[in-house]
Write a protein that holds these residues in place. Sequence first.
Motif, short mmCIF file in Angstrom:
data_model
loop_
_atom_site.label_atom_id
_atom_site.label_comp_id
_atom_site.label_asym_id
_atom_site.label_seq_id
_atom_site.Cartn_x
_atom_site.Cartn_y
_atom_site.Cartn_z
N GLU A 264 -4.91 -4.83 1.25
CA GLU A 264 -4.11 -4.43 2.40
C GLU A 264 -5.00 -3.91 3.52
O GLU A 264 -4.73 -4.14 4.70
N ASN A 270 -3.99 -1.06 -2.62
CA ASN A 270 -3.19 -2.29 -2.73
C ASN A 270 -4.07 -3.52 -2.59
O ASN A 270 -4.00 -4.27 -1.62
N ASN A 341 4.13 -4.98 -4.36
CA ASN A 341 2.92 -5.46 -3.71
C ASN A 341 2.94 -6.98 -3.56
O ASN A 341 3.07 -7.52 -2.46
N CYS A 347 -0.84 -7.29 -0.43
CA CYS A 347 -2.27 -7.45 -0.69
C CYS A 347 -2.89 -8.64 0.05
O CYS A 347 -4.12 -8.77 0.10
#
Length: 409
Positions: A264, A270, A341, A347
Amino acid sequence: MSRLYYSEEGRVMPSLCEELTIFRRARKTLTLPATNAPGTVYILARPYPENNAPLRVSMNGAEVAALKPTRRGAYSWYEFSVEKLKEGENTFELWTDHTAMAGWSLAMEAGHPAPDSAISDDRGHTWRNERMGYLNAVLGEYVIRVRLAEGEDPPPPPMVWENADSSRFESLRQILPPAARDEGPLIKRVRALSSWLASSWEHTSSARAEQYAPWDAETLLAWAPGQIGHNGKRPVAMCVHYAAAFVSCAQAIGIPARCAVLTEAVNSFNGHFVAEVWFDHLRKWVVVDPNTDALFLKNGIPMSMDEIQAAGKNLKTHIEYGRGTEFQRTFPHIVEFMQENLEKGVCFQHRSVWFRSDLLEHPEFSPPAHGSLSYCEIGLVWEQRDRETGFGMFPHFGNKDYFNAAPVR
């Protein structure tokens, strides 16, 4: 343009790093060219969970930063701007005001015979570049890098593949599922391999185990299912290991594959690690997640990384899970990851590739702890746009042609 200056490769093992106190101080020397502009310093460090004291930094004898702790308990990148960098040697000194090793840890890459880093136990009066690390047992370079406006980063390295005649392939092929080995549609072979790996072991992060497993497919498939590895300990075998095993297994049966790293943002929790497979008839790299056994499809056609990024938060509608997902869904932490996620595309905001796919023939180039701390390995090639969006601590950036090029042996 700008250029990163560094003297290590980010091959960091958290268990072999340095501890700082008011007495125990670390020093790093970097040789830099002449510059008229401020530089950016990057330090990979870990504050203790209960620590509020800053990480103090001096440069060439003058204190230049007092870094406040963030992401306590985790190795993260800290950056700040400095002026008055000089041509030649520039020395950085780091310490904290704690008298015990309970304030800050400094990342270190072990294995340097004559490091440009040193440790002091008497507030910097004397220094040694041996018997380093918190147990005074290793040689290494501290992970401190500087980016200057002068110069230009080198072009990204070419992709490296396993030798098609690798002696490691024969034994690896023997343990693969027949549906992956047999001739047939590529998508079915890829799915068979992904489902098999996703069903093979429980995802185990560094928060739940001690010993990091090597990126060796056969070793992973021996250690991870039985949850016992080096020194009789439970191995760390997480998303990176599913993808690394997939890449080796795919190449063993003639399918070009490579490792891809997702996050991220810099220092984000993440992140993820997946594989990409070359679909020659589509002329593109297709994303496969052998951890969750996910394929990504648009109108029935496998999606590339660019297409996945373009889908944004609507990624869930493009995910097709396989049989291996049933096993992975028995673990609550994987279910949470998938829902919060993966399916929301979190991600996929930044991606890189690990340029070496010769994980079997050259294991010495594989990271010893990727995923156990913020990404730091120089073997990662990020997108060009990322250099200006917080990823300046890396030296390699590629354009679309680099990422989308067909594999060349």
